[in-house]
Design a protein around this motif. Structure first.
Motif, short mmCIF file in Angstrom:
data_model
loop_
_atom_site.label_atom_id
_atom_site.label_comp_id
_atom_site.label_asym_id
_atom_site.label_seq_id
_atom_site.Cartn_x
_atom_site.Cartn_y
_atom_site.Cartn_z
N ARG A 1 -2.52 -7.17 11.43
CA ARG A 1 -3.73 -6.42 11.72
C ARG A 1 -4.21 -7.02 13.05
NH1 ARG A 1 -6.01 -11.19 11.44
NH2 ARG A 1 -5.68 -12.68 9.86
N GLU B 1 -7.55 -2.92 0.49
CA GLU B 1 -6.76 -1.89 0.64
C GLU B 1 -7.11 -1.59 2.30
OE1 GLU B 1 -4.27 -0.22 -0.95
OE2 GLU B 1 -4.60 -2.24 -1.89
N GLN B 2 -8.07 -2.00 2.93
CA GLN B 2 -8.38 -1.87 4.33
C GLN B 2 -7.28 -2.64 5.18
OE1 GLN B 2 -12.32 -2.97 5.00
NE2 GLN B 2 -13.15 -1.65 3.41
N HIS C 1 -1.87 1.06 -4.65
CA HIS C 1 -3.09 1.34 -3.84
C HIS C 1 -3.89 2.07 -4.59
CE1 HIS C 1 -5.43 3.02 -0.61
NE2 HIS C 1 -4.85 4.15 -0.87
N LYS D 1 -11.70 -3.38 -0.90
CA LYS D 1 -11.76 -4.01 0.27
C LYS D 1 -10.18 -4.44 0.81
CE LYS D 1 -16.49 -5.45 0.75
NZ LYS D 1 -17.26 -6.64 0.64
N TRP E 1 -3.23 -0.93 3.02
CA TRP E 1 -2.91 0.49 3.39
C TRP E 1 -3.19 0.91 4.74
CZ3 TRP E 1 0.01 3.20 0.10
CH2 TRP E 1 0.16 4.75 0.16
N ARG E 2 -2.13 0.84 5.49
CA ARG E 2 -2.37 1.15 7.18
C ARG E 2 -1.33 2.40 7.25
NH1 ARG E 2 -4.38 -2.53 10.50
NH2 ARG E 2 -4.20 -0.86 11.89
#
Length: 355
Positions: free
Chosen positions: A252, A303-304, A292, A301, A307-308
């Motif tokens: 991230r 999964e932000q 997911h 939250k 899951w990309r």
């Protein structure tokens, strides 16, 4: 507040009748005398727990209040080759903690509280005989230079399991006696009761670490990362071999800077004895489409981060699940950057493997 009472407040035990007839089963039932007992045909299928999507709304409550007590039917030691030479037969599965990236719920069903297996004597006997058949380890490998390593906690967290039964202690005491083998398990829970078990270097504990910013969102109901680091010296002094799992690594904005801060905290938080024997496993995030979807029902939250699609590619696993991992090429650069960082911030920490 007592950590154990927050993590576990067992009010209902789903029970295979055969488990109640075994000494370990009776011991577990005696620990929770006020719990409601619900007989089930099999620990694999508890209608109120498994396969019911509505349980996602009670995700954490089920983990805290429910316990399954069963009998392990199939005893095998699977070849591994990364964390361990072999995966030992489980003495438990499931977990009271609720890490958002945990792969186990997609196999077992929703929420996935702890199942304790009562036939510990059979499991201990099997592991003893299996280790005996291996003989002396002929050559060093990435698992260990001398001992055959058995992962005893593939589908559970042994530090939590030890709050429910003596199964983990029985295995630690077994490996203390085996000249050619050692136990190993990863944990995100600091259970200081284990400090009195005298493992004599024959059990390897791998404390899982990630930046506190990620852990606050993803490592639900676990011991704080700072507490895990603070426990390392004590476990080394108590006779454990202590490694760290740097996992899962989540990419991230600012991820590498936060890992640098974590490595500095590790360096400052442990002493010379711990550093002299420290090794690490580095595991980048692999996520799963079904998990997911489940997580969106109780912890969207998370999964932000997990899951990309912009960073990940899909891969179908051997068992048919659709997993996602960081894209080929990009992932190699991520791994190289983190390994370079480890080499600069904690040069004494041998990285056993990274992927």
């Amino acid at each position: 507040m007592d950590t154990n009472s927050v993590l576990l407040d067992i009010r209902r035990i789903y029970l295979e009748p055969a488990a109640a007839e075994l000494p370990r089963g009776r011991e577990v039932l005696a620990r929770f005398p006020d719990a409601e007992l619900v007989e089930v045909e099999s620990h694999h299928r508890v209608p109120e727990l498994y396969g019911d999507e509505t349980n996602v709304r009670r995700w954490v409550r089920i983990k805290r209040e429910a316990l399954v007590l069963g009998v392990k039917k199939s005893l095998t030691a699977r070849v591994n080759g990364r964390s361990a030479d072999f995966i030992a037969p489980s003495t438990a599965n499931g977990c009271a903690m609720a890490c958002a990236y945990c792969y186990v719920p997609r196999h077992k069903g929703y929420s996935n509280p702890v199942t304790v297996f009562a036939n510990i004597d059979k499991i201990v006997g099997y592991v003893r005989r299996h280790a005996g058949r291996q003989g002396v380890k002929a050559a060093p490998n990435e698992c260990d230079p001398r001992a055959w390593v058995y992962d005893i906690g593939e589908n559970s967290d042994c530090s939590v399991d030890a709050r429910l039964s003596d199964n983990v202690r029985d295995l630690v005491e077994l490996f203390r006696q085996l000249p050619n083998a050692k136990a190993s398990f990863a944990t995100k829970h600091v259970n200081r009761d284990l400090l009195d078990w005298d493992p004599r270097g024959r059990t390897r504990i791998r404390f899982s670490l990630m930046p506190a910013r990620d852990a606050k969102l993803l490592d639900i109901r676990t011991s704080p990362v700072a507490e895990r680091i603070a426990a390392i010296d004590d476990f080394v002094a108590a006779g454990y071999e202590v490694h760290v799992n740097l996992s899962p690594v989540v990419v991230r904005d600012g991820w590498l800077e936060d890992w640098a801060e974590l490595l500095d905290q590790l360096d400052a938080g442990i002493g010379a004895a711990a550093k002299a024997q420290l090794a690490a496993e580095v595991i980048f995030l692999t996520h799963n489409r079904d998990l997911h979807e489940v997580n969106l029902g109780w912890h969207p939250k998370a999964e932000q981060l997990l899951w990309r699609p912009d960073l990940q590619q899909a891969k179908r696993s051997e068992n048919g699940f659709v997993n996602v991992r960081y894209r080929t090429g990009s992932k190699g650069r991520y791994v190289a950057a983190l390994l370079d960082l480890i080499g600069r911030r904690t040069p004494y920490c041998h990285v056993r493997y990274a992927f």
